[in-house]
Design a protein around this motif. Structure first.
Motif, PDB file in Angstrom:
ATOM      1  N   THR A   1       0.719  -1.223   0.007  1.00 21.49           N
ATOM      2  CA  THR A   1      -0.031  -0.131   0.126  1.00 21.49           C
ATOM      3  C   THR A   1       0.922   1.353  -0.142  1.00 21.49           C
ATOM      4  O   THR A   1       0.366   2.486   0.077  1.00 21.49           O
ATOM      5  CB  THR A   1      -1.006  -0.002   1.136  1.00 21.49           C
ATOM      6  N   ARG A   2       2.106   0.998  -0.298  1.00 15.62           N
ATOM      7  CA  ARG A   2       3.070   2.469  -0.129  1.00 15.62           C
ATOM      8  C   ARG A   2       3.646   2.680  -1.402  1.00 15.62           C
ATOM      9  O   ARG A   2       3.896   1.666  -2.306  1.00 15.62           O
ATOM     10  CB  ARG A   2       4.254   1.837   0.704  1.00 15.62           C
ATOM     11  N   ASN A   3       3.713   4.004  -1.840  1.00 15.46           N
ATOM     12  CA  ASN A   3       4.368   4.350  -3.070  1.00 15.46           C
ATOM     13  C   ASN A   3       5.889   4.668  -2.883  1.00 15.46           C
ATOM     14  O   ASN A   3       6.574   4.807  -4.086  1.00 15.46           O
ATOM     15  CB  ASN A   3       3.557   5.506  -3.582  1.00 15.46           C
ATOM     16  N   ASN A   4       6.387   4.776  -1.673  1.00 15.18           N
ATOM     17  CA  ASN A   4       7.875   5.312  -1.377  1.00 15.18           C
ATOM     18  C   ASN A   4       8.589   4.589  -0.241  1.00 15.18           C
ATOM     19  O   ASN A   4       8.152   4.868   0.683  1.00 15.18           O
ATOM     20  CB  ASN A   4       7.704   6.812  -1.165  1.00 15.18           C
ATOM     21  N   PHE A   5       9.204   3.542  -0.710  1.00 17.58           N
ATOM     22  CA  PHE A   5       9.846   2.593   0.222  1.00 17.58           C
ATOM     23  C   PHE A   5      11.008   2.237  -0.088  1.00 17.58           C
ATOM     24  O   PHE A   5      11.409   1.985  -1.341  1.00 17.58           O
ATOM     25  CB  PHE A   5       8.964   1.640   0.946  1.00 17.58           C
ATOM     26  N   VAL A   6      11.928   1.607   0.886  1.00 19.32           N
ATOM     27  CA  VAL A   6      13.253   0.864   0.357  1.00 19.32           C
ATOM     28  C   VAL A   6      12.966  -0.388   1.019  1.00 19.32           C
ATOM     29  O   VAL A   6      12.715  -0.747   2.176  1.00 19.32           O
ATOM     30  CB  VAL A   6      14.333   1.614   1.234  1.00 19.32           C
ATOM     31  N   ALA A   7      13.524  -1.659   0.252  1.00 16.62           N
ATOM     32  CA  ALA A   7      13.532  -2.857   0.835  1.00 16.62           C
ATOM     33  C   ALA A   7      14.858  -3.143   0.744  1.00 16.62           C
ATOM     34  O   ALA A   7      15.728  -3.214  -0.118  1.00 16.62           O
ATOM     35  CB  ALA A   7      12.709  -4.011  -0.290  1.00 16.62           C
ATOM     36  N   MET A   8      15.377  -3.837   2.025  1.00 18.15           N
ATOM     37  CA  MET A   8      16.739  -3.873   2.336  1.00 18.15           C
ATOM     38  C   MET A   8      16.927  -5.494   2.447  1.00 18.15           C
ATOM     39  O   MET A   8      16.526  -5.803   3.446  1.00 18.15           O
ATOM     40  CB  MET A   8      17.407  -3.016   3.378  1.00 18.15           C
ATOM     41  N   LEU A   9      17.923  -5.775   1.650  1.00 22.70           N
ATOM     42  CA  LEU A   9      18.728  -7.190   2.169  1.00 22.70           C
ATOM     43  C   LEU A   9      19.735  -7.140   2.999  1.00 22.70           C
ATOM     44  O   LEU A   9      20.710  -6.255   2.720  1.00 22.70           O
ATOM     45  CB  LEU A   9      18.929  -8.041   0.830  1.00 22.70           C
ATOM     46  N   ALA A  10      19.642  -7.530   4.274  1.00 21.72           N
ATOM     47  CA  ALA A  10      20.751  -7.077   5.244  1.00 21.72           C
ATOM     48  C   ALA A  10      21.288  -8.547   5.998  1.00 21.72           C
ATOM     49  O   ALA A  10      21.692  -8.287   6.945  1.00 21.72           O
ATOM     50  CB  ALA A  10      20.058  -6.375   6.325  1.00 21.72           C
ATOM     51  N   GLY A  11      21.223  -9.431   5.076  1.00 21.04           N
ATOM     52  CA  GLY A  11      22.006 -10.968   5.731  1.00 21.04           C
ATOM     53  C   GLY A  11      23.303 -10.439   5.729  1.00 21.04           C
ATOM     54  O   GLY A  11      24.262 -10.084   6.410  1.00 21.04           O
ATOM     55  N   ASP A  12      23.986 -11.405   4.890  1.00 23.10           N
ATOM     56  CA  ASP A  12      25.394 -11.245   4.575  1.00 23.10           C
ATOM     57  C   ASP A  12      26.086  -9.862   4.125  1.00 23.10           C
ATOM     58  O   ASP A  12      27.109  -9.502   4.582  1.00 23.10           O
ATOM     59  CB  ASP A  12      26.051 -12.496   3.540  1.00 23.10           C
ATOM     60  N   ARG A  13      25.191  -9.202   3.260  1.00 23.43           N
ATOM     61  CA  ARG A  13      25.545  -7.836   2.882  1.00 23.43           C
ATOM     62  C   ARG A  13      24.331  -6.955   2.877  1.00 23.43           C
ATOM     63  O   ARG A  13      23.320  -7.553   2.727  1.00 23.43           O
ATOM     64  CB  ARG A  13      26.246  -7.894   1.387  1.00 23.43           C
ATOM     65  N   MET A  14      24.497  -5.834   2.727  1.00 24.75           N
ATOM     66  CA  MET A  14      23.455  -4.759   2.578  1.00 24.75           C
ATOM     67  C   MET A  14      23.196  -4.250   1.219  1.00 24.75           C
ATOM     68  O   MET A  14      24.176  -3.924   0.585  1.00 24.75           O
ATOM     69  CB  MET A  14      23.652  -3.553   3.472  1.00 24.75           C
TER      70      MET A  14
END
Length: 390
Positions: free
Chosen positions: A206-219
């Motif tokens: 439902t969001r138009n402005n966001f960041v999805a972050m993979l934060a496991g071994d690397r960001m």
């Protein structure tokens, strides 16, 4: 065929666009939604039936929904008209999903790899795709679209040069290699596909402005602005190499890597006491380490505080760069960092000089990149399947 082909008419495209996400529908539904006359809608639907993309269901009299007048014809997208393949081609693993045209998963596979050379990665990915297609009792000819996520920036299927050659190794000409095998191919950054998954079915839908972050071994980050995945000139939007300039950040290393490093430091200097189970463990693994983080173990308070400050710093940087409403921590780590998230949000709210985003956990699990790849393949198939058939 000429452009007068029924499949290439605007009305046929409009009818398919409606059918793609609908359940059972009537011609009147298409007519109202797409501004077509009923007769035009019926002609378009019949063209889709002839092409095998739509099936006709029992009419309203036969299915019990009849009210009055002539029983209406009922239709539905033919989910079995082809298959989609979505892949997370990571540095050390390959996760592959095969779905029908509605995105329903038919088979999946996970493979650990150690291939950095171009030929090895092409062979590993190609063999895994063939195996997963076969597991769904399908054949390569059934594939309509393939999408692959890789740990490198991508623009129009191509990755730029990396000073150590890493990006080229992760994307060894996948676009051309797979375009010779399948009709529609889409190569994307893995964090970008994580963002696509969050946008299509995750907590950010439902969001138009966001960041999805993979934060496991690397960001790495996938950035959605104005409801669309952002790329930049070379696909570099969301690359977090800039973190090497953030004091104490350790570059773009992820929370799994950093947590392991910090725990070993705290075990060595006695911050985590010798009586703690982590000190007596035969082997430290991410699952073991994060089980104590998740439980908010008091002995790990210095670690949780340190990780929280780090995540808040990254969140503040992303707030300045992209002004997101939320930051979604995606991947398997998302369910394990509750104590870190709560403290990171409190820190971010307290110190940010711009409107701070809220950092939340994804609900899509380890397979978020391959889920995003299926969603991306489905979007590509929606846009290109009529031209392929015509």
């Amino acid at each position: 065929m000429s452009e007068a082909s029924p499949l290439l008419r605007a009305s046929t495209s409009a009818a398919l666009d409606y059918a793609w996400d609908a359940g059972p529908f009537l011609a009147d539904d298409v007519s109202r939604a797409k501004g077509l006359t009923k007769s035009t809608a019926i002609r378009a639907i019949d063209a889709l039936i002839d092409a095998g993309l739509v099936i006709e269901l029992p009419n309203t009299l036969e299915d019990g929904s009849y009210r009055f007048g002539r029983p209406a014809r009922r239709f539905e997208l033919n989910a079995d008209a082809g298959i989609l393949v979505g892949m997370d081609a990571g540095r050390t693993h390959i996760t592959t999903l095969v779905s029908d045209l509605k995105g329903r998963i038919l088979s999946s596979s996970h493979r650990v790899i150690d291939q950095d050379d171009a030929e090895g990665r092409r062979t590993a990915t190609s063999d895994t795709i063939a195996h997963t297609i076969g597991s769904a009792s399908k054949a390569p000819k059934d594939v309509v679209a393939l999408a692959i996520g890789i740990p490198a920036p991508v623009a129009r299927g191509v990755s730029p040069s990396h000073y150590e050659g890493f990006w080229e190794n992760m994307n060894p000409g996948f676009q051309d290699f797979f375009a010779a095998q399948f009709p529609i191919v889409r190569i994307e950054n893995d964090a970008g596909l994580a963002a696509f998954a969050e946008l299509s079915q995750g907590p950010a839908r439902t969001r138009n402005n966001f960041v999805a972050m993979l934060a496991g071994d690397r960001m790495g980050a996938g950035v959605v602005l104005g409801g669309k995945l952002a790329y930049g000139a070379h696909g570099g939007v969301g690359e977090l190499g800039i973190l090497k300039h953030l004091r104490g950040a350790g570059g773009s290393k992820g929370l799994v890597h950093l947590t392991d490093k910090w725990i070993k430091e705290y075990l060595a200097d006695g911050t985590i006491p010798a009586s703690h189970p982590l000190a007596r463990a035969d082997q430290l693994t991410p699952d073991l380490e994060f089980s104590y983080v998740t439980a908010n173990d008091p002995a790990l308070k210095p670690l949780i505080d340190r990780a929280s400050l780090h995540l808040a710093s990254v969140g503040e940087l992303l707030a300045y760069m992209y002004d997101p409403e939320i930051i979604v921590i995606s991947g398997g780590i998302a369910t394990q960092i509750g104590p870190i998230l709560s403290r990171a949000n409190a820190e971010l709210q307290a110190r940010s000089h711009v409107p701070p985003p809220t950092i939340i956990a994804s609900t899509l699990g380890h397979d978020v990149v391959s889920i995003g790849a299926i969603a991306a393949a489905r979007e590509a198939a929606r846009a290109g399947i009529l031209e392929l058939l015509a």
